[in-house]
Enzyme design. Structure first.
Site, PDB file in Angstrom:
ATOM      1  N   ARG A  46      70.139  59.804  29.128  1.00  0.00           N
ATOM      2  CA  ARG A  46      69.712  58.538  29.737  1.00  0.00           C
ATOM      3  C   ARG A  46      70.679  58.149  30.851  1.00  0.00           C
ATOM      4  O   ARG A  46      70.278  57.642  31.891  1.00  0.00           O
ATOM      5  CB  ARG A  46      69.642  57.413  28.697  1.00  0.00           C
ATOM      6  CG  ARG A  46      69.102  56.097  29.313  1.00  0.00           C
ATOM      7  CD  ARG A  46      69.147  54.928  28.339  1.00  0.00           C
ATOM      8  NE  ARG A  46      70.516  54.561  28.006  1.00  0.00           N
ATOM      9  CZ  ARG A  46      71.058  54.627  26.804  1.00  0.00           C
ATOM     10  NH1 ARG A  46      70.344  55.069  25.775  1.00  0.00           N
ATOM     11  NH2 ARG A  46      72.306  54.265  26.592  1.00  0.00           N
ATOM     12  N   TYR A  98      54.453  45.236  49.683  1.00  0.00           N
ATOM     13  CA  TYR A  98      53.744  46.036  48.683  1.00  0.00           C
ATOM     14  C   TYR A  98      53.340  45.149  47.508  1.00  0.00           C
ATOM     15  O   TYR A  98      54.146  44.356  47.007  1.00  0.00           O
ATOM     16  CB  TYR A  98      54.636  47.189  48.227  1.00  0.00           C
ATOM     17  CG  TYR A  98      54.156  47.895  46.991  1.00  0.00           C
ATOM     18  CD1 TYR A  98      52.849  48.394  46.917  1.00  0.00           C
ATOM     19  CD2 TYR A  98      54.981  48.059  45.889  1.00  0.00           C
ATOM     20  CE1 TYR A  98      52.396  49.034  45.767  1.00  0.00           C
ATOM     21  CE2 TYR A  98      54.540  48.703  44.744  1.00  0.00           C
ATOM     22  CZ  TYR A  98      53.244  49.181  44.694  1.00  0.00           C
ATOM     23  OH  TYR A  98      52.803  49.804  43.558  1.00  0.00           O
ATOM     24  N   ASP A 170      63.482  48.507  51.621  1.00  0.00           N
ATOM     25  CA  ASP A 170      62.534  49.477  51.088  1.00  0.00           C
ATOM     26  C   ASP A 170      62.177  50.417  52.232  1.00  0.00           C
ATOM     27  O   ASP A 170      61.467  50.038  53.167  1.00  0.00           O
ATOM     28  CB  ASP A 170      61.298  48.746  50.556  1.00  0.00           C
ATOM     29  CG  ASP A 170      60.260  49.697  49.951  1.00  0.00           C
ATOM     30  OD1 ASP A 170      60.304  50.907  50.255  1.00  0.00           O
ATOM     31  OD2 ASP A 170      59.396  49.219  49.206  1.00  0.00           O
ATOM     32  N   LYS A 195      56.627  59.153  46.921  1.00  0.00           N
ATOM     33  CA  LYS A 195      55.912  59.267  48.188  1.00  0.00           C
ATOM     34  C   LYS A 195      56.476  60.427  49.023  1.00  0.00           C
ATOM     35  O   LYS A 195      56.377  61.579  48.641  1.00  0.00           O
ATOM     36  CB  LYS A 195      55.972  57.929  48.921  1.00  0.00           C
ATOM     37  CG  LYS A 195      55.629  56.706  48.050  1.00  0.00           C
ATOM     38  CD  LYS A 195      54.303  56.799  47.342  1.00  0.00           C
ATOM     39  CE  LYS A 195      53.817  55.477  46.760  1.00  0.00           C
ATOM     40  NZ  LYS A 195      54.613  54.918  45.661  1.00  0.00           N
TER      41      LYS A 195
END
Length: 379
Positions: A46, A98, A170, A195
């Protein structure tokens, strides 16, 4: 080291055991320790995993940053930045955003007493009236999703630095190939690595890149404590995708420009949003802070109602009607019913996100096939 070389080699060394050129997929949850505390930096996956660590080093190199963190999704990365805040803090962000970011801001973090200001960020000085001692973060997209607004990163950064406010950019639509916000003064760069970084529509992942050591430690604590970390298979896939990022982005930009110019001349197209046009708002800013104008193009259909817009969106043969973007294949998206459905109608229409708006993620197929597909669907 130049960008293409970093994309292929940064953070990656031949495997010391086998000599494997590709970083192995370390499919393990835990690590052997010779004695308590003797773990060579790896305890539990993790927190840290060798495959993910190689990816994070590569991500940092691409954004000219010291540190990178990979997350299980772009929203996981966004959530981690928000957890730096306290109740009563204020955030300035854009009014073209977004839908997932808008949703987490308004439906999750607003409940905890964090106040969000959604502003027109076409001019850096527009944020000044909203600054006060509670302002802790400015969050911007550029180009924005879906109307491709351009925000002056350097101009905003001068203001945030003067007021000791964190600036997060972003950078998903541009990718590190076209734009490097840290070089322009940003504190944190966020990506939906799903993306352009991954580039093949086969993995979901997010990323944060930073320069400041303490900020990295603060983010890493949240990252490890809250657990939005990706598995090694996903890390491997994004590492693999990044190796062709520079080649793919050149093709996305070339095809995007041709599609944008085709649409601008088409009689059934009303407005078109692509920062490469000289009449696009803040085109000069885009020229200054980007190396090219990208493969994202949005447009509205002249006089079309929702039914006609749906008909056009469903008429493509090469473009796929789907959410997401940045893969090698071309996609068409209807923001109102898909990616931006969580934004109230009156708010999205203020910035041009109307029922007749379609967003294209222009892929790397043969441009003649893409233009023929557009011509066929727009009949």
């Amino acid at each position: 080291m130049k960008f293409a070389t970093k994309a292929i080699h940064a953070g990656q060394e031949p495997d010391p055991t086998t000599g494997a050129v590709m970083t192995p997929i370390y499919q393990t949850s835990t690590y052997w320790q010779k004695s308590p505390g003797d773990h060579k930096g790896f305890e539990y996956s993790r927190g840290t995993n060798p495959t993910r660590k190689a990816l994070e080093a590569c991500l940092a190199a691409l954004e000219n940053a010291k540190h990178g963190l990979a997350f299980s999704s772009g929203m996981g990365a966004t959530d981690t930045v928000m957890k730096l805040l306290q109740p009563g803090d204020e955030v300035i962000t854009g009014n073209d955003l977004y839908g997932g970011s808008y949703r987490i801001f308004t439906k999750v973090y607003a409940k905890y007493g964090i106040k969000f200001h959604f502003l027109d960020l076409s001019k850096p000085e527009n944020i000044v009236p909203y600054l006060n001692d509670k302002t802790k973060l400015v969050w911007i997209e550029t180009p924005t999703n879906p109307t491709m607004q351009i925000v002056d990163i350097e101009g905003i950064a001068k203001i945030t630095k003067a007021h000791k406010i964190l600036l997060t950019v972003d950078n998903t639509f541009a990718s590190p190939y076209l734009q490097n916000p840290i070089d322009l003064g940003a504190d944190i760069v966020m990506h939906s690595a799903t993306k352009y970084l991954g580039g093949h529509s086969d993995v979901v992942m997010g990323a944060l890149m930073v320069n400041d050591d303490q900020l990295y430690k603060d983010l890493w604590f949240i990252y490890n404590a809250c657990g939005a970390t990706p598995g090694p298979q996903d890390a491997f896939l994004v590492l693999r995708g990044i190796k062709t990022l520079h080649l793919r982005m050149k093709a996305h930009c070339e095809n995007g420009a041709k599609v944008a110019h085709f649409l601008k001349k088409h009689p059934k197209v009303d407005k078109i949003y692509w920062p490469g046009f000289e009449d696009h708002p803040n085109h000069e800013v885009a020229k200054k802070q980007m190396r090219d104008f990208g493969g994202m193009v949005s447009f509205t259909l002249k006089g079309a109602d929702l039914k006609e817009t749906f008909r056009v969106a469903g008429s493509f043969e090469v473009f796929s009607l789907a959410e997401s973007l940045g893969g090698v294949e071309s996609l068409i998206n209807h923001p109102v019913s898909m990616t931006h459905g969580s934004i109230p109608k009156e708010e999205r229409e203020k910035v041009g996100v109307t029922d007749n708006l379609l967003r294209l993620s222009v892929g790397v197929e043969d441009i003649d096939d893409l233009l023929a597909d557009l011509e066929r669907a727009l009949k």
